[in-house]
Design a protein around this motif. Structure first.
Motif, PDB file in Angstrom:
ATOM      1  N   UNK A   6       0.826  -1.209   0.000  1.00  0.00           N
ATOM      2  CA  UNK A   6       0.000   0.000   0.000  1.00  0.00           C
ATOM      3  C   UNK A   6       0.857   1.254   0.000  1.00  0.00           C
ATOM      4  N   UNK A   7       2.075   1.164   0.521  1.00  0.00           N
ATOM      5  CA  UNK A   7       2.941   2.347   0.589  1.00  0.00           C
ATOM      6  C   UNK A   7       3.490   2.734  -0.782  1.00  0.00           C
ATOM      7  N   UNK A   8       3.389   1.834  -1.759  1.00  0.00           N
ATOM      8  CA  UNK A   8       3.820   2.185  -3.111  1.00  0.00           C
ATOM      9  C   UNK A   8       2.875   3.179  -3.777  1.00  0.00           C
ATOM     10  N   UNK A   9       1.701   3.343  -3.200  1.00  0.00           N
ATOM     11  CA  UNK A   9       0.731   4.325  -3.699  1.00  0.00           C
ATOM     12  C   UNK A   9       1.045   5.648  -3.006  1.00  0.00           C
ATOM     13  N   UNK A  10       1.373   6.684  -3.765  1.00  0.00           N
ATOM     14  CA  UNK A  10       2.069   7.836  -3.211  1.00  0.00           C
ATOM     15  C   UNK A  10       1.189   9.000  -2.783  1.00  0.00           C
ATOM     16  N   UNK A  11      -0.119   8.856  -2.832  1.00  0.00           N
ATOM     17  CA  UNK A  11      -0.975   9.919  -2.311  1.00  0.00           C
ATOM     18  C   UNK A  11      -2.102   9.307  -1.490  1.00  0.00           C
ATOM     19  N   UNK A  12      -2.633  10.100  -0.566  1.00  0.00           N
ATOM     20  CA  UNK A  12      -3.733   9.614   0.258  1.00  0.00           C
ATOM     21  C   UNK A  12      -4.953   9.289  -0.595  1.00  0.00           C
ATOM     22  N   UNK A  13      -5.253  10.144  -1.571  1.00  0.00           N
ATOM     23  CA  UNK A  13      -6.425   9.927  -2.417  1.00  0.00           C
ATOM     24  C   UNK A  13      -6.312   8.612  -3.185  1.00  0.00           C
ATOM     25  N   UNK A  14      -5.124   8.300  -3.684  1.00  0.00           N
ATOM     26  CA  UNK A  14      -4.943   7.054  -4.436  1.00  0.00           C
ATOM     27  C   UNK A  14      -4.954   5.843  -3.507  1.00  0.00           C
ATOM     28  N   UNK A  15      -4.508   6.015  -2.265  1.00  0.00           N
ATOM     29  CA  UNK A  15      -4.617   4.915  -1.309  1.00  0.00           C
ATOM     30  C   UNK A  15      -6.088   4.625  -0.990  1.00  0.00           C
ATOM     31  N   UNK A  16      -6.894   5.678  -0.839  1.00  0.00           N
ATOM     32  CA  UNK A  16      -8.336   5.478  -0.672  1.00  0.00           C
ATOM     33  C   UNK A  16      -8.908   4.752  -1.893  1.00  0.00           C
ATOM     34  N   UNK A  17      -8.474   5.161  -3.075  1.00  0.00           N
ATOM     35  CA  UNK A  17      -8.954   4.530  -4.304  1.00  0.00           C
ATOM     36  C   UNK A  17      -8.567   3.055  -4.363  1.00  0.00           C
ATOM     37  N   UNK A  18      -7.436   2.689  -3.765  1.00  0.00           N
ATOM     38  CA  UNK A  18      -7.023   1.283  -3.717  1.00  0.00           C
ATOM     39  C   UNK A  18      -7.990   0.472  -2.870  1.00  0.00           C
ATOM     40  N   UNK A  19      -8.415   1.031  -1.734  1.00  0.00           N
ATOM     41  CA  UNK A  19      -9.447   0.363  -0.928  1.00  0.00           C
ATOM     42  C   UNK A  19     -10.743   0.243  -1.724  1.00  0.00           C
ATOM     43  N   UNK A  20     -11.120   1.293  -2.414  1.00  0.00           N
ATOM     44  CA  UNK A  20     -12.352   1.262  -3.200  1.00  0.00           C
ATOM     45  C   UNK A  20     -12.267   0.214  -4.303  1.00  0.00           C
ATOM     46  N   UNK A  21     -11.089   0.078  -4.901  1.00  0.00           N
ATOM     47  CA  UNK A  21     -10.928  -0.918  -5.957  1.00  0.00           C
ATOM     48  C   UNK A  21     -10.986  -2.339  -5.394  1.00  0.00           C
ATOM     49  N   UNK A  22     -10.459  -2.507  -4.185  1.00  0.00           N
ATOM     50  CA  UNK A  22     -10.586  -3.814  -3.540  1.00  0.00           C
ATOM     51  C   UNK A  22     -12.067  -4.147  -3.316  1.00  0.00           C
ATOM     52  N   UNK A  23     -12.824  -3.184  -2.812  1.00  0.00           N
ATOM     53  CA  UNK A  23     -14.253  -3.407  -2.577  1.00  0.00           C
ATOM     54  C   UNK A  23     -14.975  -3.731  -3.878  1.00  0.00           C
ATOM     55  N   UNK A  24     -14.554  -3.102  -4.957  1.00  0.00           N
ATOM     56  CA  UNK A  24     -15.186  -3.305  -6.265  1.00  0.00           C
ATOM     57  C   UNK A  24     -15.059  -4.766  -6.721  1.00  0.00           C
ATOM     58  N   UNK A  25     -14.002  -5.435  -6.294  1.00  0.00           N
ATOM     59  CA  UNK A  25     -13.741  -6.800  -6.746  1.00  0.00           C
ATOM     60  C   UNK A  25     -14.278  -7.876  -5.798  1.00  0.00           C
ATOM     61  N   UNK A  26     -14.736  -7.488  -4.632  1.00  0.00           N
ATOM     62  CA  UNK A  26     -15.118  -8.469  -3.624  1.00  0.00           C
ATOM     63  C   UNK A  26     -16.599  -8.831  -3.689  1.00  0.00           C
ATOM     64  N   UNK A  27     -16.893 -10.087  -3.412  1.00  0.00           N
ATOM     65  CA  UNK A  27     -18.279 -10.489  -3.221  1.00  0.00           C
ATOM     66  C   UNK A  27     -18.710 -10.054  -1.823  1.00  0.00           C
ATOM     67  N   UNK A  28     -20.001  -9.962  -1.552  1.00  0.00           N
ATOM     68  CA  UNK A  28     -20.459  -9.531  -0.222  1.00  0.00           C
ATOM     69  C   UNK A  28     -19.849 -10.403   0.881  1.00  0.00           C
ATOM     70  N   UNK A  29     -19.350  -9.746   1.906  1.00  0.00           N
ATOM     71  CA  UNK A  29     -18.724 -10.450   3.012  1.00  0.00           C
ATOM     72  C   UNK A  29     -17.278 -10.815   2.781  1.00  0.00           C
TER      73      UNK A  29
END
Length: 255
Positions: free
Chosen positions: A122-145
């Motif tokens: 996660x530290x390879x992502x160099x801005x706070x906004x892009x780190x938030x976007x990484x979490x959002x992208x993880x959520x985008x790929x996950x099934x419920x739960x």
């Protein structure tokens, strides 16, 4: 606004080039130590519970390949073609598919029970906004739960005296590692010096990172619809304390 990339002429794809991919694997030691890999894969396999998994920043397959050998179908996202090519020297691309791109926005088909981002990725992502976007992208790929697992280091700023901008994190025969630290933008550049046997020449490898506190990660998770399920100091489940230098955090996607 100040450019938060301290190495503006280089992208991460440039940094993780063919030379870096060639020397990345250190079988049996460091991050490739057998005990560390076993505990990592054991925990991830438990969390996957037989469901497919997606690794962000899959690299050369350090974790993905043994996880797949445990029976977990694995896919990956990786920004470096060179690192992916090294992975696919070990396993066929049809068996472990990898999408080339930025893990904060690149998508792959399907839904997963587990997304994971290990070893300070996660530290390879160099801005706070892009780190938030990484979490959002993880959520985008996950099934419920499903869950998103993040392994990261805890910033050790207590070792940085006022007015000092660098710390030595390793000093071994033939190797010195130091970090230069920008506390305003939470940017660290790691400098790895490897010396030839004659000690007259050295190779330098540098990589930029944005350090991020566990509490900051928790807020990023909340913004993306996650709840923190657990946090431990390592993959074996050791208690996370004020003295812990790293953490393994499991975020569960809320229904």
């Amino acid at each position: 606004m100040k450019d938060q990339n301290p190495m503006p002429n280089l992208t991460h794809a440039d940094i993780w080039d063919a030379d870096a991919a060639r020397t990345y694997d250190t079988p049996g030691r460091g991050m490739f130590a057998d005990d560390l890999l076993k505990s990592t894969v054991d925990r991830l396999a438990e969390l996957a519970a037989g469901r497919p998994a997606l690794e962000f920043a899959i690299g050369t397959g350090r974790v993905a390949i043994p996880l797949r050998e445990r029976g977990v179908p694995v896919s990956g996202i990786e920004i470096s073609q060179a690192m992916t090519d090294r992975l696919h020297e070990k396993i066929d691309a049809d068996e472990l598919p990898v999408a080339i791109g930025d893990m904060s926005k690149t998508t792959v088909s399907g839904r997963f029970g587990l997304v994971f981002l290990v070893y300070n990725g996660i530290s390879n992502v160099l801005s706070q906004a892009e780190q938030v976007a990484t979490f959002e992208n993880a959520a985008r790929h996950l099934e419920p739960g499903g869950c998103f697992v993040v392994e990261n280091w805890v910033p050790d700023l207590r070792s940085l005296p006022p007015g000092q901008e660098a710390t030595v994190f390793a000093a071994e025969p033939g190797y010195i590692g130091l970090d230069t630290i920008d506390t305003m933008d939470q940017i660290v550049v790691s400098h790895h010096f490897r010396f030839a046997e004659d000690s007259r020449t050295a190779e330098l490898f540098r990589s930029p990172h944005r350090y991020v506190w566990p509490s900051e990660l928790d807020l990023m998770g909340q913004l993306a619809g996650f709840a923190l399920e657990s946090r431990h100091a390592d993959w074996t489940g050791s208690a996370f304390t004020a003295e812990s230098r790293s953490h393994v955090s499991v975020y569960r996607l809320e229904p």
